[in-house]
Motif scaffolding. Structure first.
Motif, short mmCIF file in Angstrom:
data_model
loop_
_atom_site.label_atom_id
_atom_site.label_comp_id
_atom_site.label_asym_id
_atom_site.label_seq_id
_atom_site.Cartn_x
_atom_site.Cartn_y
_atom_site.Cartn_z
N ARG A 35 0.95 -1.26 -0.11
CA ARG A 35 -0.05 0.00 -0.08
C ARG A 35 0.94 1.20 -0.09
O ARG A 35 0.51 2.06 -0.81
N LYS A 37 4.07 1.48 -1.03
CA LYS A 37 4.52 1.75 -2.59
C LYS A 37 3.52 2.24 -3.55
O LYS A 37 3.82 3.16 -4.40
N CYS A 38 2.34 1.77 -3.35
CA CYS A 38 1.13 2.22 -4.40
C CYS A 38 0.92 3.51 -4.20
O CYS A 38 0.43 4.36 -5.06
N SER A 41 2.63 5.64 -6.29
CA SER A 41 2.73 5.64 -7.72
C SER A 41 1.99 6.76 -8.37
O SER A 41 1.37 7.60 -7.58
N CYS A 44 -1.71 7.32 -8.14
CA CYS A 44 -2.08 7.71 -6.82
C CYS A 44 -1.77 9.10 -6.22
O CYS A 44 -2.60 9.74 -5.44
N ARG A 79 -5.39 3.38 -5.39
CA ARG A 79 -4.34 2.79 -4.33
C ARG A 79 -4.79 1.28 -4.49
O ARG A 79 -3.95 0.25 -4.56
N CYS A 82 -3.97 -0.78 -7.61
CA CYS A 82 -2.57 -0.69 -7.77
C CYS A 82 -2.06 -2.03 -6.77
O CYS A 82 -1.25 -2.97 -7.08
N VAL A 83 -2.68 -2.19 -5.51
CA VAL A 83 -2.38 -3.21 -4.73
C VAL A 83 -2.95 -4.56 -5.07
O VAL A 83 -2.00 -5.68 -4.85
N LYS A 86 -0.30 -6.32 -7.35
CA LYS A 86 1.15 -6.53 -6.48
C LYS A 86 1.05 -7.31 -5.30
O LYS A 86 2.34 -7.96 -4.89
#
Length: 92
Positions: A35, A37-38, A41, A44, A79, A82-83, A86
């Motif tokens: 979370r 890291k995202c 991005s 986000c 978010r 993205c999570v 990954k």
């Protein structure tokens, strides 16, 4: 019951128990790492900027019916999208 007897007789916790507690403290939730890291991005960051702009706009007014629900949901959606791609790569 045996562990309790050892603790009562020795007056100290068992060494193995202390090691387990130390190991538990070192564990990190992979979901929280992903979370974070995202959140950094590009997509986000834009959603978060819109959320922060809305919060500052709403916070500067004394009486308003506007809230930032839409912007919050947009950020959380970006978010979590993205999570979702990954998180399972980091789970073993």
């Amino acid at each position: 019951m045996v562990l309790e007897d050892k603790m009562i007789l020795n007056g100290e916790p068992d060494e193995e128990e202390e090691e387990e507690e130390e190991e538990e403290e070192d564990m990190v939730d992979p979901l929280e790492v992903v979370r974070e890291k995202c959140t950094q991005s590009e997509h986000c960051v834009h959603a978060r900027e819109r959320l922060e702009a809305c919060e500052s706009r709403v916070g500067s007014r004394s009486a308003t019916s506007e809230d930032c629900t839409e912007e919050l949901f947009d950020f959380l959606h970006a978010r979590d999208h993205c999570v979702a791609h990954k998180v399972f790569q980091s789970v073993k």
